[in-house]
Design a protein around this motif. Structure first.
Motif, mmCIF file in Angstrom:
data_model
loop_
_atom_site.group_PDB
_atom_site.id
_atom_site.type_symbol
_atom_site.label_atom_id
_atom_site.label_comp_id
_atom_site.label_asym_id
_atom_site.label_seq_id
_atom_site.Cartn_x
_atom_site.Cartn_y
_atom_site.Cartn_z
ATOM 1 N N UNK A 164 0.837 -1.207 0.000
ATOM 2 C CA UNK A 164 0.000 0.000 0.000
ATOM 3 C C UNK A 164 0.871 1.256 0.000
ATOM 4 N N UNK A 165 1.961 1.215 0.761
ATOM 5 C CA UNK A 165 2.867 2.366 0.804
ATOM 6 C C UNK A 165 3.514 2.595 -0.567
ATOM 7 N N UNK A 166 3.880 1.517 -1.249
ATOM 8 C CA UNK A 166 4.467 1.652 -2.586
ATOM 9 C C UNK A 166 3.448 2.214 -3.573
ATOM 10 N N UNK A 167 2.183 1.774 -3.451
ATOM 11 C CA UNK A 167 1.128 2.303 -4.325
ATOM 12 C C UNK A 167 0.933 3.797 -4.080
ATOM 13 N N UNK A 168 0.985 4.209 -2.815
ATOM 14 C CA UNK A 168 0.827 5.634 -2.518
ATOM 15 C C UNK A 168 2.020 6.433 -3.053
ATOM 16 N N UNK A 169 3.222 5.846 -2.979
ATOM 17 C CA UNK A 169 4.401 6.519 -3.527
ATOM 18 C C UNK A 169 4.241 6.734 -5.031
ATOM 19 N N UNK A 170 3.700 5.744 -5.726
ATOM 20 C CA UNK A 170 3.434 5.896 -7.163
ATOM 21 C C UNK A 170 2.452 7.032 -7.405
ATOM 22 N N UNK A 171 1.430 7.135 -6.570
ATOM 23 C CA UNK A 171 0.454 8.219 -6.693
ATOM 24 C C UNK A 171 1.103 9.579 -6.487
ATOM 25 N N UNK A 172 1.974 9.682 -5.488
ATOM 26 C CA UNK A 172 2.646 10.953 -5.228
ATOM 27 C C UNK A 172 3.525 11.363 -6.406
ATOM 28 N N UNK A 173 4.217 10.389 -6.985
ATOM 29 C CA UNK A 173 5.062 10.690 -8.154
ATOM 30 C C UNK A 173 4.193 11.141 -9.325
ATOM 31 N N UNK A 174 3.042 10.471 -9.531
ATOM 32 C CA UNK A 174 2.143 10.864 -10.620
ATOM 33 C C UNK A 174 1.595 12.270 -10.392
ATOM 34 N N UNK A 175 1.265 12.607 -9.130
ATOM 35 C CA UNK A 175 0.810 13.962 -8.818
ATOM 36 C C UNK A 175 1.879 14.989 -9.148
ATOM 37 N N UNK A 176 3.122 14.656 -8.816
ATOM 38 C CA UNK A 176 4.210 15.588 -9.075
ATOM 39 C C UNK A 176 4.453 15.749 -10.574
ATOM 40 N N UNK A 177 4.365 14.654 -11.320
ATOM 41 C CA UNK A 177 4.576 14.724 -12.769
ATOM 42 C C UNK A 177 3.453 15.480 -13.484
ATOM 43 N N UNK A 178 2.286 15.559 -12.866
ATOM 44 C CA UNK A 178 1.160 16.263 -13.483
ATOM 45 C C UNK A 178 1.209 17.770 -13.241
ATOM 46 N N UNK B 76 0.817 19.491 -8.056
ATOM 47 C CA UNK B 76 1.230 19.542 -6.656
ATOM 48 C C UNK B 76 1.335 18.153 -6.072
ATOM 49 N N UNK B 77 2.297 17.948 -5.196
ATOM 50 C CA UNK B 77 2.564 16.620 -4.647
ATOM 51 C C UNK B 77 1.355 16.039 -3.917
ATOM 52 N N UNK B 78 0.618 16.880 -3.202
ATOM 53 C CA UNK B 78 -0.518 16.383 -2.422
ATOM 54 C C UNK B 78 -1.862 16.741 -3.018
ATOM 55 N N UNK B 79 -1.938 16.923 -4.333
ATOM 56 C CA UNK B 79 -3.182 17.360 -4.964
ATOM 57 C C UNK B 79 -4.321 16.374 -4.698
ATOM 58 N N UNK B 80 -4.134 15.117 -5.080
ATOM 59 C CA UNK B 80 -5.211 14.138 -4.897
ATOM 60 C C UNK B 80 -5.386 13.759 -3.432
ATOM 61 N N UNK B 81 -4.309 13.850 -2.645
ATOM 62 C CA UNK B 81 -4.403 13.507 -1.220
ATOM 63 C C UNK B 81 -5.356 14.456 -0.498
ATOM 64 N N UNK B 82 -5.244 15.747 -0.767
ATOM 65 C CA UNK B 82 -6.078 16.734 -0.078
ATOM 66 C C UNK B 82 -7.545 16.607 -0.461
ATOM 67 N N UNK B 83 -7.827 16.049 -1.630
ATOM 68 C CA UNK B 83 -9.206 15.929 -2.106
ATOM 69 C C UNK B 83 -9.795 14.550 -1.873
ATOM 70 N N UNK B 84 -9.006 13.622 -1.332
ATOM 71 C CA UNK B 84 -9.464 12.245 -1.195
ATOM 72 C C UNK B 84 -10.288 11.992 0.056
ATOM 73 N N UNK B 85 -10.301 12.937 0.992
ATOM 74 C CA UNK B 85 -11.014 12.704 2.244
ATOM 75 C C UNK B 85 -12.523 12.741 2.058
ATOM 76 N N UNK B 86 -12.979 13.148 0.868
ATOM 77 C CA UNK B 86 -14.406 13.136 0.593
ATOM 78 C C UNK B 86 -14.954 11.706 0.629
ATOM 79 N N UNK B 87 -14.088 10.712 0.399
ATOM 80 C CA UNK B 87 -14.529 9.318 0.393
ATOM 81 C C UNK B 87 -14.499 8.689 1.777
ATOM 82 N N UNK B 88 -13.966 9.395 2.772
ATOM 83 C CA UNK B 88 -13.828 8.816 4.104
ATOM 84 C C UNK B 88 -15.161 8.397 4.715
ATOM 85 N N UNK B 89 -16.226 9.228 4.661
ATOM 86 C CA UNK B 89 -17.505 8.782 5.246
ATOM 87 C C UNK B 89 -18.043 7.504 4.626
#
Length: 264
Positions: free
Chosen positions: A46-60, A63-76
């Motif tokens: 899971x940590x490796x998958x998240x690292x891939x996501x962070x790299x993809x965010x940076x390449x786009x 911002x490094x935490x773009x999708x991370x900051x918006x992902x909490x909408x799925x928490x409920x």
């Protein structure tokens, strides 16, 4: 004036944005399936998958935490799996007596619940990144290229296109209601619950009639302009060598994540 509150595309100049949409859709679906089949408690994977996501965010360039900051909408929604904590398998961690019922969380259930939470969180981040880097028409045409049934892609395309128009109609009805609802300071506007239900029912009926009449006019206009059931695009979506290379590397990384998760 249309309200584009549903359009989450963020224009940037990046290789992720310029990727063929078929590559992005295939990688997203494979990434989500990869997370789904990982065993519970595969924290390094899971940590490796998240690292891939962070790299993809940076390449786009979003911002490094773009999708991370918006992902909490799925928490409920992910918290609905909280019942997994009380799995009968595993060792008990505590015992909670709630009157007529006794809840016993177990270590196995806790690991399963946290794994479901992490899977959902990672999958939502990937979906957010896909929508933020791919325009909706390109997504629709990528589905057609991937042989998704044309009826389904056409329905999704029209739903997305005219959802803005329906939203505008709702705002027009709300403005008309407010313009006809005079009130005095300090006095609550409106009548009883039954009266409010009657007003809302009338608004819903008007929205349905307006939508039906507008859809009939739109369809007639489309037929007169040669619509044949196929959505056309000016973008040919031709995959180049770099698209194939990135897709191959992405699949290789996903296989590596599976190996990390299953080989212990």
């Amino acid at each position: 004036m249309q309200v584009h509150i549903f359009d989450q595309y963020h224009f940037r100049q990046s290789r992720i944005h310029n990727l063929d949409p078929r590559v992005k859709v295939l990688v997203m679906v494979t990434f989500i399936l990869s997370n789904a089949i990982l065993p519970d408690g595969s924290w390094p994977a899971f940590a490796l998958a998240w690292l891939v996501l962070l790299i993809a965010n940076d390449l786009s360039n979003l911002g490094l935490g773009f999708s991370f900051k918006r992902s909490f909408v799925a928490l409920p929604f992910a918290l609905m799996a909280v019942s997994a904590i009380f799995s009968p398998l595993g060792e008990p961690l505590a015992e909670w007596n709630l009157g007529f019922i006794t809840l016993i969380p177990t270590d196995f259930g806790l690991i399963r619940f946290l794994s479901i939470l992490v899977r959902s969180w990672l999958s939502v981040q990937m979906a957010i990144l896909l929508v933020a880097t791919t325009q909706f028409p390109d997504l629709i045409h990528s589905f057609e290229h991937l042989r998704v049934p044309r009826v389904l892609t056409t329905i999704i395309a029209f739903l997305y296109r005219y959802l803005f128009i329906l939203t505008n109609e709702v705002f027009r009805l709300l403005r008309a209601r407010d313009a006809r609802s005079a009130g005095l300071p300090g006095i609550k506007q409106g009548g009883s619950i039954l009266w409010r239900a009657k007003v809302i029912g009338s608004m819903v009926g008007q929205l349905f009639l307006r939508s039906y009449e507008r859809s009939d006019r739109i369809y007639s206009a489309m037929i007169s302009r040669g619509y044949s059931g196929h959505l056309r695009t000016l973008n040919p979506h031709v995959m180049d060598r770099l698209d194939w290379s990135i897709m191959t590397i992405s699949f290789f990384i996903l296989i590596l994540i599976q190996l990390v998760g299953w080989i212990r």
